[in-house]
Design an enzyme around this catalytic site. Structure first.
Site, PDB file in Angstrom:
ATOM      1  N   LYS A 241       0.867  -1.185   0.000  1.00 46.56           N
ATOM      2  CA  LYS A 241       0.000   0.000   0.000  1.00 46.56           C
ATOM      3  C   LYS A 241       0.899   1.229   0.000  1.00 46.56           C
ATOM      4  CE  LYS A 241      -3.856   1.961   2.678  1.00 46.56           C
ATOM      5  NZ  LYS A 241      -4.752   1.735   3.825  1.00 46.56           N
TER       6      LYS A 241
ATOM      7  N   SER B 297      -9.574   2.137   3.033  1.00 47.25           N
ATOM      8  CA  SER B 297      -8.706   2.885   2.163  1.00 47.25           C
ATOM      9  C   SER B 297      -7.734   2.003   1.374  1.00 47.25           C
ATOM     10  CB  SER B 297      -7.910   3.908   2.967  1.00 47.25           C
ATOM     11  OG  SER B 297      -7.137   3.267   3.931  1.00 47.25           O
TER      12      SER B 297
ATOM     13  N   SER C  82      -9.934  -0.235   7.216  1.00 46.32           N
ATOM     14  CA  SER C  82      -9.388  -0.115   5.863  1.00 46.32           C
ATOM     15  C   SER C  82      -8.706  -1.341   5.280  1.00 46.32           C
ATOM     16  CB  SER C  82      -8.414   1.063   5.795  1.00 46.32           C
ATOM     17  OG  SER C  82      -9.143   2.267   5.934  1.00 46.32           O
TER      18      SER C  82
END
EC number: 6.3.5.7
Lengths: 95, 481, 483
Positions: free
Chosen positions: C76, C151, C175
């Site tokens: 990420k 997210s 997330s």
């Protein structure tokens, strides 16, 4: 607790966020919606409850007082927007 | 209108740890810009602080030395504001739960009396970097070497009532942090920085007046001048019908005035909250006991001991206890010669003059404690007179060896043989027969003045080596028949 | 090759069915071909990947055989990767080549993993739909007109589309778990402090935790084993030995006590999701678990408390983005104030600015007690609820999300509506307990996730339950059409 335009401007100023004039009314409305959500907290009775800052309630570990960092200025300043003679440049600071 | 001055001082002491408070960077003074700024110090995204154990220890040392409450837990808080020398956009400091709570420090005033100054709290925080404004074509240059240096912020109660008291307090703090070896106290380099909160109020009024803060005054002299100037400014302002504004001011030593700082932030809302990257710091009693065991004899204790054990005056004790090094030197001299009063006189007199003249610290003294002590022994055993001792002292300072060596080499031994002295005196009197007659013909008062002449001649004749006491006694005998 | 799980890849590499380099090249090509539909990657790191793959092959040739040796993964884009753009999906980090590696990145690299790229996300991890990225929205491979969740939307989409077998994500309010649920993946948020936050660019420091997304619990166990562990550089990292998560997988579930919070099944939950949850319960009962109803009475207050604490911490954490030492600086700033306001005003997206302002307000003079402190008190109430519940049950089970993946753009004008999607996941972050989401079926062709929560440091338990469930079901093996 509704925010007025002037409140939003103050907050944006504190947070150093430049807001476009045109965006301020929309931002004000959205922020007020969010605050409406948050204000639901006030209905909860929290008398006698201690705040919880860290979920596991651990305590701070201490580090031995030793210098282990070495000079890496060149590497770190390679990604800087503006440097000169090893200094970071910003518009003049007047004291 | 009688005015009273109210002063509170905030002193920032840079702790003399090896590394910074939250990172393992060095804190040596004078390094090239940004060569002692690690990822953490630069506030790089993703970096996190880890607390330096020695900073905690040093803060506790200070707390114990001022008899302060030291809470079981202390908490770091973020003070949020934007400034280029503050890389994270917040300073990690302490707000509601400082490491050191209420304490006090006793200071000695000019008249020798003691006054207790309350200390509200002392807390740990990180220092910011520096802005340099030399010409970078309209820009400022930021050096973050200093960012993250550990500071102990010491906040006094508004107990101080004059600029002189303020200086005495700062000097006492200065001495204390050096005694404790937690700060080198170098004000010129910024190791000890002083912010003065100054207000005035009509004498007798209970309420405090509005205060102004004079930031970063970096010498004892400037502290006194800045405060005096500010007090004057405020009184004049009020008497002219104006109001003192709560603001930050800077002292300009060149103009000897304070001026309002161009506000960095208008309404400063620092939005303090506990730093979520740091956990509460626990101080166990066992830790405090350990730290207490490492405390040196503190200035207050030393002063008291100098007075009681050595019979020194409060003033002398105060001067000698001002720094650990000076106190140790004095005691070493005394250990050799066994005469505290003489040791005190010589250390505070000739030695201090010498050090001041050449701008030396006691640690750099060209005359060692052993040498000085040895010399004082020779005064006590009448080998030399006090006057000759000055010559010996100078010679020792010049690197000519111990007192005995100098006395030997220069033949400075005092003449104490009464026969020799008498013989010398007879010669002096013979050489000054007229004056002798005049003396014998004069009254008490006149005789007093003339006596000195003969003493002078005797000293000249003996090249200062005749024992003054004996000279006086024998001379008197001879003159008076 | 792209259908293989991490565990299968490990076996295949050991059996020399292919090399890590071959696998890497294959996936790089696949990503190039298919990712334009998803936009799950922000930066590809081909050179790094090939270097790491070759190195892994060399280590294998020399006799090593770790579970992640040569495994292709993605990070990420808020994990700092040295000399590679680390953007947090924000304009304000334009040009930010991180000068160091996050601990998570280091640990996974040391284990021999191969980084193929940096994955898209909601800007600064603030979002539940991955629509707020400066680099554009991410699409859900199960339905390209819908959000993948956020997210960690890029991580989820890439793994769900078989562009990667696994990826790292972070979870501050859900997330990892929520995008896993919306894309038919397994994802786990460990106990707070289990995984180091050094180099994991902070959103809300007391809530953030890094963790894996993968297609199976077993793969998550392999990833977490390498990611977890004490890190002296992170003061909030817990000095506790890491369990053997692989060994934990095979524990039989007989005697497992499951709690179902009654508050979970009220209005607001899509009834079809509720049905899927109960079906999972039935399966687990067959495996020997017992179920009882429990109560988490303060659950409803979690969202307001979260939306004070997270923005408050974020407002401070994001102050360092000021155009001075790295990242985006506005053109020709006329003075300092202008430098700050325009760099930040132009550099941050709308949602980030909103949350910074909410947080700034919540901490400002006069409001601290009513907002921040009040939220911290509610936080303790929520923790207390879990502590009490775990006296009676071993895991808490429920839906991961109240709704299925929604259409792109649907909640754009109403941030609060998006916030309400976090209702099941947020409490775990506030209390710091570990949480996992696993596939539990489909409604209208869209994945449904079921969430498991456990007491502190019982990640092994969560992975165990999920793994055992995945032995008797096959939701998790399904791939989206076209991928």
């Amino acid at each position: 607790m509704a925010l007025e335009r002037s409140d939003v401007e103050k907050i944006a100023d504190l947070a150093r966020l430049g807001l476009n004039e045109a965006d301020i009314p929309g931002t004000t409305e959205t922020l007020n919606n969010i605050l409406g959500l948050i204000d639901q907290m006030q209905a909860v009775n929290t008398d006698g409850i201690e705040p919880l800052a860290h979920p596991l309630e651990a305590t701070q570990r201490l580090r031995a007082d030793q210098v282990t960092e070495r000079n890496q200025r060149d590497a770190y300043q390679a990604i800087a927007p503006a440097v000169e003679n090893g200094l970071y440049l910003v518009p003049q600071v007047i004291e | 209108m009688q005015w009273e001055t109210v002063i509170g001082l905030e002193i920032h002491a840079q702790l003399s740890t090896q590394s910074k408070i939250f990172s393992a960077s060095a804190i040596t003074f004078g390094a090239e810009p940004n060569t002692q700024a690690s990822l953490i110090d630069l506030g790089m995204p993703g970096t996190l602080p880890v607390l330096n154990a020695e900073a905690v220890r040093m803060a506790c040392k200070f707390g114990l030395a001022i008899d302060a409450e030291i809470a079981g837990t202390n908490i770091f808080a973020r003070k949020n504001y934007f400034y280029p020398d503050l890389p994270k956009g917040y300073q990690t400091s302490q707000m509601d739960h400082p490491i050191v709570g209420k304490g006090f420090l006793d200071i000695t005033l000019e008249d020798g009396s003691q006054k207790r100054i309350g200390i509200t709290r002392a807390h740990l925080e990180e220092d910011a970097g520096k802005s340099l404004h030399e010409d970078f074509h309209g820009m400022s240059g930021i050096d973050l070497n200093r960012a993250g240096t550990p500071l102990l912020e010491i906040v006094s109660e508004p107990d101080i009532r004059s600029a002189k008291e303020a200086v005495a307090y700062v000097k006492a703090i200065h001495a204390l942090v050096r005694y404790l070896s937690i700060c080198d106290g170098n004000m010129a380099e910024g190791s000890l920085r002083c912010d003065c909160n100054v207000s005035v109020r009509p004498k007798g009024q209970a309420e405090f007046g509005t205060r102004a803060e004079i930031k970063n005054v970096n010498s004892f002299r400037f502290i006194e001048k800045a405060i005096n100037h500010e007090v004057q400014r405020q009184i004049e302002l009020i008497e002219d019908g104006g109001k003192v504004v709560q603001e930050t001011r800077l002292y300009d030593p060149n103009k000897d005035q304070t001026r309002s700082m161009r506000s960095k932030e208008e309404a400063n809302d620092y939005r303090y909250f506990p730093c979520p990257d740091l956990l509460p710091v626990v101080i166990e009693q066992s830790f405090l006991d350990e730290v207490r065991a490492t405390l040196p004899e503190l200035p207050v204790e030393k002063r008291a001991r100098f007075e009681s054990e050595f019979g020194l005056s409060a003033y002398d004790a105060d001067v000698l206890a001002a720094s650990r090094e000076l106190a140790d030197y004095f005691e070493a001299v005394n250990a050799v010669c066994g005469d505290a009063k003489l040791a005190a006189n010589w250390v505070m007199g000739e030695l201090s003059s010498l050090l001041n003249k050449d701008n030396l610290d006691i640690e750099q003294s060209p005359v060692s404690a052993e040498q000085l002590g040895g010399m004082i022994l020779r005064i006590k055993d009448n080998t030399i007179s006090g006057k000759i001792a000055k010559m010996v002292f100078e010679a020792m300072a010049n690197g000519e060896g111990s007192a005995d060596q100098v006395i030997e080499a220069k033949g400075l031994k005092q003449v104490t043989d009464s026969g020799a002295i008498e013989a010398m005196l007879d010669d002096v009197l013979a050489a000054n027969a007229e004056q002798v007659e005049q003396y014998r013909a004069s009254d008490e008062a006149k005789r007093g003045k003339m006596f000195g002449f003969f003493v002078g001649q005797a000293m000249k004749a003996s090249k200062g080596k005749a024992n003054p006491g004996q000279v006086n006694q024998l001379l008197k005998q001879k003159l008076e028949g | 090759m792209h259908q293989l799980t991490l565990a299968e890849i490990a076996r295949a590499l050991a059996d020399k069915q292919f090399s890590s380099e071959e696998l890497t090249r294959s996936l790089l090509a696949r990503i190039q071909q298919l990712d334009p539909q998803l936009n799950s990657f922000i930066t590809m790191t081909e050179e790094l990947a090939l270097n790491q793959a070759k190195a892994a092959d060399a280590r294998r040739a020399a006799g090593e055989n770790g579970a992640l040796l040569g495994a292709p993964i993605g990070h990420k884009d808020l994990f700092c990767t040295q000399d590679v753009l680390t953007s947090c999906a924000s304009k304000i980090l334009t040009g930010f080549k991180a000068p160091y590696n996050a601990t998570v990145v280091e640990k996974l690299a040391t284990a021999g993993s191969v980084t193929l790229g940096k994955l898209n996300m909601d800007e600064f991890a603030m979002g539940s739909a991955n629509e707020s990225s400066h680099y554009g929205a991410v699409k859900n491979p199960w339905d390209l007109t819908r959000v993948p969740g956020g997210s960690s939307g890029g991580s989820a989409a890439a793994v769900a589309a078989r562009l990667l077998p696994a990826a790292t994500g972070t979870d501050t309010g859900g997330s990892i778990r929520q995008p896993a649920a919306l894309t038919n993946l397994t994802g786990i948020k460990p106990t707070y402090g289990r995984v180091s936050r050094w180099g994991m660019i902070a959103y809300a420091s007391s809530l953030d935790q890094g963790g894996p997304l993968a297609r199976t619990a077993e793969d998550c166990a392999l990833m977490l084993q390498a990611m977890a562990g004490f890190d002296a550089k992170d003061s909030t990292s817990v000095d506790q030995p890491v369990d053997d998560y692989l060994a934990a997988l095979t524990q039989p579930l007989a005697g497992l006590r499951i709690g179902l919070p009654k508050e979970y099944f009220g209005a607001g939950l899509d009834a079809r999701i509720g049905e899927k949850v109960m079906a999972v319960v039935d399966e687990l009962k067959k495996l020997g678990a017992t179920v009882k109803e429990i109560s988490l009475p303060n659950m409803q207050h979690a969202i307001p408390a979260y939306y004070v604490i997270a923005p408050a911490e974020a407002s401070s954490n994001l102050s360092r983005f000021d155009g001075v030492r790295f990242g985006y600086r506005c053109e020709n700033p006329v003075n300092l104030e202008d430098l700050y306001k325009r760099s930040r005003g132009e550099g941050f997206g709308a949602e980030v600015k909103r949350r910074i302002m909410v947080g700034t307000y919540a901490l400002s003079a006069g409001y601290y007690d009513a907002y921040y402190l009040k939220a911290q008190k509610i936080r303790r109430l929520i923790k207390n609820d879990f502590v009490a519940a775990f006296n009676d049950v071993d895991v808490i089970l429920g839906p991961t999300t109240p709704n299925l993946a929604w259409k792109l753009g649907e909640k754009n004008n109403d941030p609060v509506a998006a916030y309400l999607e976090d209702i099941y996941t947020i409490t775990a972050n506030l209390a710091g307990i570990p949480g996992l989401s696993m596939p539990a079926g489909f409604v209208d062709g869209l994945p449904v996730g079921v969430q498991l929560l456990a007491p502190y440091f019982q990640e092994g338990r969560l992975l165990n339950v999920a793994h055992q469930y995945q032995q008797v079901t096959d939701w998790h093996t399904q791939a989206p059409t076209g991928f």
